[in-house]
Design a protein around this motif. Structure first.
Motif, PDB file in Angstrom:
ATOM      1  N   VAL A  74     -34.812 -42.989   1.685  1.00  0.00           N
ATOM      2  CA  VAL A  74     -33.851 -43.775   2.462  1.00  0.00           C
ATOM      3  C   VAL A  74     -32.517 -43.726   1.726  1.00  0.00           C
ATOM      4  CG1 VAL A  74     -33.193 -46.068   3.292  1.00  0.00           C
ATOM      5  CG2 VAL A  74     -35.582 -45.328   3.449  1.00  0.00           C
ATOM      6  N   ALA A  75     -31.460 -43.359   2.446  1.00  0.00           N
ATOM      7  CA  ALA A  75     -30.108 -43.292   1.881  1.00  0.00           C
ATOM      8  C   ALA A  75     -29.171 -44.097   2.774  1.00  0.00           C
ATOM      9  CB  ALA A  75     -29.638 -41.840   1.785  1.00  0.00           C
ATOM     10  N   ASP A  76     -28.437 -45.015   2.191  1.00  0.00           N
ATOM     11  CA  ASP A  76     -27.514 -45.892   2.923  1.00  0.00           C
ATOM     12  C   ASP A  76     -26.090 -45.487   2.558  1.00  0.00           C
ATOM     13  OD1 ASP A  76     -26.032 -47.907   4.047  1.00  0.00           O
ATOM     14  OD2 ASP A  76     -27.126 -49.559   3.129  1.00  0.00           O
ATOM     15  N   GLY A  77     -25.433 -44.780   3.470  1.00  0.00           N
ATOM     16  CA  GLY A  77     -24.104 -44.257   3.203  1.00  0.00           C
ATOM     17  C   GLY A  77     -23.037 -45.326   3.182  1.00  0.00           C
ATOM     18  N   MET A  78     -21.977 -45.074   2.439  1.00  0.00           N
ATOM     19  CA  MET A  78     -20.859 -46.012   2.377  1.00  0.00           C
ATOM     20  C   MET A  78     -19.564 -45.224   2.249  1.00  0.00           C
ATOM     21  SD  MET A  78     -21.407 -47.418  -1.477  1.00  0.00           S
ATOM     22  CE  MET A  78     -21.233 -46.331  -2.899  1.00  0.00           C
ATOM     23  N   GLY A 114     -15.367 -44.638   4.246  1.00  0.00           N
ATOM     24  CA  GLY A 114     -14.553 -44.783   5.447  1.00  0.00           C
ATOM     25  C   GLY A 114     -15.236 -44.200   6.661  1.00  0.00           C
ATOM     26  N   HIS A 115     -14.474 -44.030   7.721  1.00  0.00           N
ATOM     27  CA  HIS A 115     -15.000 -43.558   8.993  1.00  0.00           C
ATOM     28  C   HIS A 115     -15.784 -42.264   8.820  1.00  0.00           C
ATOM     29  CE1 HIS A 115     -15.451 -42.969  13.242  1.00  0.00           C
ATOM     30  NE2 HIS A 115     -14.724 -41.852  13.231  1.00  0.00           N
ATOM     31  N   GLN A 116     -17.073 -42.300   9.065  1.00  0.00           N
ATOM     32  CA  GLN A 116     -18.004 -41.173   9.026  1.00  0.00           C
ATOM     33  C   GLN A 116     -18.296 -40.664   7.608  1.00  0.00           C
ATOM     34  OE1 GLN A 116     -16.495 -38.186  11.747  1.00  0.00           O
ATOM     35  NE2 GLN A 116     -17.463 -39.189  13.490  1.00  0.00           N
ATOM     36  N   ASP A 117     -17.541 -41.104   6.603  1.00  0.00           N
ATOM     37  CA  ASP A 117     -17.791 -40.612   5.252  1.00  0.00           C
ATOM     38  C   ASP A 117     -19.174 -41.016   4.750  1.00  0.00           C
ATOM     39  OD1 ASP A 117     -15.388 -39.350   5.110  1.00  0.00           O
ATOM     40  OD2 ASP A 117     -14.368 -40.925   3.985  1.00  0.00           O
ATOM     41  N   GLY A 118     -19.562 -42.276   5.024  1.00  0.00           N
ATOM     42  CA  GLY A 118     -20.875 -42.734   4.589  1.00  0.00           C
ATOM     43  C   GLY A 118     -21.992 -41.951   5.253  1.00  0.00           C
ATOM     44  N   CYS A 156     -16.566 -42.615  -1.183  1.00  0.00           N
ATOM     45  CA  CYS A 156     -17.627 -42.026  -0.364  1.00  0.00           C
ATOM     46  C   CYS A 156     -18.868 -41.875  -1.234  1.00  0.00           C
ATOM     47  CB  CYS A 156     -17.193 -40.670   0.178  1.00  0.00           C
ATOM     48  SG  CYS A 156     -18.441 -39.850   1.198  1.00  0.00           S
ATOM     49  N   GLY A 157     -19.972 -42.338  -0.751  1.00  0.00           N
ATOM     50  CA  GLY A 157     -21.205 -42.233  -1.517  1.00  0.00           C
ATOM     51  C   GLY A 157     -22.369 -42.769  -0.724  1.00  0.00           C
ATOM     52  N   SER A 158     -23.489 -42.924  -1.384  1.00  0.00           N
ATOM     53  CA  SER A 158     -24.688 -43.403  -0.705  1.00  0.00           C
ATOM     54  C   SER A 158     -25.653 -43.985  -1.724  1.00  0.00           C
ATOM     55  CB  SER A 158     -25.379 -42.251   0.038  1.00  0.00           C
ATOM     56  OG  SER A 158     -26.592 -42.674   0.637  1.00  0.00           O
ATOM     57  N   THR A 159     -26.385 -44.987  -1.304  1.00  0.00           N
ATOM     58  CA  THR A 159     -27.506 -45.437  -2.113  1.00  0.00           C
ATOM     59  C   THR A 159     -28.642 -44.431  -1.952  1.00  0.00           C
ATOM     60  OG1 THR A 159     -28.619 -46.706  -0.368  1.00  0.00           O
ATOM     61  CG2 THR A 159     -26.845 -47.812  -1.600  1.00  0.00           C
ATOM     62  N   LEU A 160     -29.645 -44.564  -2.775  1.00  0.00           N
ATOM     63  CA  LEU A 160     -30.802 -43.676  -2.700  1.00  0.00           C
ATOM     64  C   LEU A 160     -32.037 -44.408  -3.199  1.00  0.00           C
ATOM     65  CD1 LEU A 160     -32.293 -40.843  -2.649  1.00  0.00           C
ATOM     66  CD2 LEU A 160     -31.514 -40.589  -5.024  1.00  0.00           C
ATOM     67  N   VAL A 161     -33.084 -44.398  -2.403  1.00  0.00           N
ATOM     68  CA  VAL A 161     -34.404 -44.774  -2.904  1.00  0.00           C
ATOM     69  C   VAL A 161     -35.373 -43.740  -2.360  1.00  0.00           C
ATOM     70  CG1 VAL A 161     -34.889 -46.389  -0.988  1.00  0.00           C
ATOM     71  CG2 VAL A 161     -36.123 -46.608  -3.159  1.00  0.00           C
ATOM     72  N   ALA A 162     -36.126 -43.125  -3.259  1.00  0.00           N
ATOM     73  CA  ALA A 162     -37.012 -42.033  -2.862  1.00  0.00           C
ATOM     74  C   ALA A 162     -38.370 -42.197  -3.521  1.00  0.00           C
ATOM     75  CB  ALA A 162     -36.401 -40.681  -3.243  1.00  0.00           C
ATOM     76  N   LEU A 163     -39.397 -41.855  -2.778  1.00  0.00           N
ATOM     77  CA  LEU A 163     -40.779 -41.902  -3.262  1.00  0.00           C
ATOM     78  C   LEU A 163     -41.368 -40.501  -3.229  1.00  0.00           C
ATOM     79  CD1 LEU A 163     -43.538 -43.384  -3.905  1.00  0.00           C
ATOM     80  CD2 LEU A 163     -43.818 -43.560  -1.409  1.00  0.00           C
ATOM     81  N   TRP A 164     -41.873 -40.062  -4.375  1.00  0.00           N
ATOM     82  CA  TRP A 164     -42.553 -38.767  -4.488  1.00  0.00           C
ATOM     83  C   TRP A 164     -44.020 -39.048  -4.787  1.00  0.00           C
ATOM     84  CZ3 TRP A 164     -43.623 -34.000  -3.686  1.00  0.00           C
ATOM     85  CH2 TRP A 164     -44.244 -33.177  -4.625  1.00  0.00           C
ATOM     86  N   ALA A 222     -24.104 -45.529  -7.365  1.00  0.00           N
ATOM     87  CA  ALA A 222     -24.413 -44.936  -6.074  1.00  0.00           C
ATOM     88  C   ALA A 222     -24.278 -43.427  -6.209  1.00  0.00           C
ATOM     89  CB  ALA A 222     -23.494 -45.471  -4.978  1.00  0.00           C
ATOM     90  N   VAL A 223     -24.914 -42.698  -5.353  1.00  0.00           N
ATOM     91  CA  VAL A 223     -24.854 -41.239  -5.387  1.00  0.00           C
ATOM     92  C   VAL A 223     -23.479 -40.779  -4.898  1.00  0.00           C
ATOM     93  CG1 VAL A 223     -25.907 -39.095  -4.585  1.00  0.00           C
ATOM     94  CG2 VAL A 223     -27.320 -41.141  -4.890  1.00  0.00           C
ATOM     95  N   GLY A 224     -22.776 -39.990  -5.714  1.00  0.00           N
ATOM     96  CA  GLY A 224     -21.532 -39.382  -5.291  1.00  0.00           C
ATOM     97  C   GLY A 224     -20.262 -40.092  -5.697  1.00  0.00           C
ATOM     98  N   VAL A 225     -20.364 -41.251  -6.326  1.00  0.00           N
ATOM     99  CA  VAL A 225     -19.144 -41.992  -6.668  1.00  0.00           C
ATOM    100  C   VAL A 225     -18.678 -41.712  -8.099  1.00  0.00           C
ATOM    101  CG1 VAL A 225     -19.642 -43.806  -5.001  1.00  0.00           C
ATOM    102  CG2 VAL A 225     -20.431 -44.056  -7.371  1.00  0.00           C
TER     103      VAL A 225
END
Length: 274
Positions: free
Chosen positions: A35-39, A41-45, A100-108, A172-175
């Motif tokens: 699950v990734a929650d983008g953040m 401006g407009h469409q950047d997230g 511009c960035g995103s959260t990340l939680v991943a299960l492997w 956050a991912v990308g910041v």
């Protein structure tokens, strides 16, 4: 070991677009769920979360096609590399001065072992046990200002909650040019339910209700109904953000987790810095 899952992602009641991204896939006794929650401006997230999903999807296709799969720990290392690469992709693709960035939680999950990657404030909960012996806990820790002990030292609870930085993401991912995340791993000693979600779920749904649905899903194995119940609760409480939820149930057909190749894996929690 069997892997079953269900997922949902919706725009919510007060947003103009859904900037969350989901990826879920399983093949035999292996699976990746994200699950990734983008953040931004407009469409950047939306672009940032989609980049994480795309990179993970490409990795998964290669993993499935490989004649010599890397195993559990090899998968952990490969995913760390993938997330680091997409972090650089987002960071390099963001205009100077913009966010511009995103959260990340991943299960492997792989042959009776699991690893959870976390960066930001999307969460992973874990439910285990049945009937009288039940356990439900939040595996991840939110990467927010108030959880940084060096930042809140000497402040009262009221001062912390009134601080302008309360709730602000610190990772956050990308910041940032260098990727940082928390990783933890363990073996599945019994049938286990993992609940991955964006903050649009847990901010509008009490944890006790999440626990109730997780335990009922473990007992009845009806993941779709549990997800539908949580969705309804979030919508009834206003759903002020995008809402994304994933339920993953691991175990074999008798409800007993497999013992064997990963039996020696001990619970491990660490932070990883590029």
């Amino acid at each position: 070991m069997s892997i079953r899952y269900t997922a949902l992602s919706e725009i919510g009641l007060k947003m103009n677009e859904n900037q969350d991204g989901l990826f879920c896939a399983a093949d035999g006794e292996s699976g990746i769920f994200l699950v990734a929650d983008g953040m931004g401006g407009h469409q950047d997230g939306a672009w940032a979360s989609a980049a994480i999903v795309k990179k993970t999807s490409v990795w998964w296709d290669g993993y499935r096609a490989s004649l010599s799969r890397p195993g559990f720990f090899g998968g952990v290392e490969e995913l760390k590399k993938i997330f680091s690469e997409v972090n650089q992709e987002i960071y390099s693709g963001t205009k100077k001065g913009e966010l511009c960035g995103s959260t990340l939680v991943a299960l492997w999950v792989d042959h009776g072992a699991w690893a959870v990657f976390s960066c930001g404030d999307s969460r992973c909960y874990q439910g285990k046990g049945r009937w009288l012996k039940r356990e439900f806990c939040q595996l991840t820790s939110d990467d927010v200002w108030e959880n940084q002990q060096q930042m809140i030292a000497g402040l009262s609870e009221d001062e912390i909650k009134r601080n302008k930085n309360y709730g602000r993401l610190v990772r956050a991912v990308g910041v940032q040019p260098k990727f940082q995340c928390s990783v933890q791993s363990d073996s599945c000693k019994e049938e286990t339910l993992f609940m991955l979600c964006s903050d649009g779920i847990y901010k509008y749904c009490p944890e006790e209700y999440l626990r109730k649905q997780a335990m009922e899903a473990l007992q009845g194995r009806d993941l779709d109904q549990a997800a539908a119940n949580i969705r309804e609760q979030v919508l009834n409480n206003g759903a002020g953000d995008n809402l994304s939820l994933m339920l993953v149930l691991t175990g074999d057909d008798t409800g007993e987790a497999r013992r064997g190749s990963n039996r020696r894996i001990k619970r491990k929690v660490w932070s990883w810095y590029e």
